[in-house]
Design a protein around this motif. Sequence first.
Motif: not given
Length: 271
Positions: A58-61, A115-119, A138-145, A196-198
């Motif tokens: 839900e929301g932006r991510a 997946v949208h926004g941040y993952a 425009d989704a953003q994937f990263a492993d931020t450990h 994103p809209d699809r």
Amino acid sequence: MNEYTTVTVERKDGLAVIALNRPERLNAIGGGLERELGLALADVAADPGVRAVLLRGEGRAFCAGGDVKDMSGRAENSAENETGPSPAQQVYQLLHGRRILETILSVPQPIVAAVHGYAMGLGATIALFCDVVIAAEDAQFADTHVAVGLVAGDGGAVAWPLAMPLGAAKYYLMTGDRLDGTEAARLGLVLRAVPPDRLLDEATAVARRLAEAAPLAVQGTKATVNQIVRERMNLLLDLGLTLEGGTFVSDDHREAAAAFVAKRRPEFRGR
């Protein structure tokens, strides 16, 4: 059926839609979300009327991963010996990190992640442990450990090298750099990237196609192929989580969490 506050579950015509529902925290893991997601997955797994699952945010991510503000609070409490889990308890809890991954793998029905926004971090791992991943361009994937001073030793170390070239996976795991949905699709991290809209329509169409296929054949194929993932988990996860546990109580991790909250650059000292 369980009642939830951090996820929602809807069922219709053989498709269960599970939505991560902490939009005010970008669906970051915390506040009971990980536990409730596991319960929701177990609920739909036990429902013979469900033939496929769609997982979204839900929301932006989709999911921003571990809640760094919570990490900062735990790190401060640990450093000052205040109430809360001790360093040993924190490491022990971390070693249970494979529980949600085992739950995802054990769901017999195919799971499609939209997946949208941040993952990020564990959020990316949860998406990548699903059977099919459809991403917004425009989704953003990263492993931020590594960015927060932690070894990338959990499911990301399993999922990223399975989905993309090993050299690229090591680069992204060691740097924490982001890649958008389009690049993720080019490297094989996700099946496809769409405008994103699809996104929701595309992911729902894939989930419905799987729901309408022969369920025994689909579920048996998933169970068979997931043996590859389970074998990789058994090879990597215990070592990875042990090493991650060591960094979880490190000075560098406390510094990274504090720097994130203060919006400044961390200064790592290898301690």
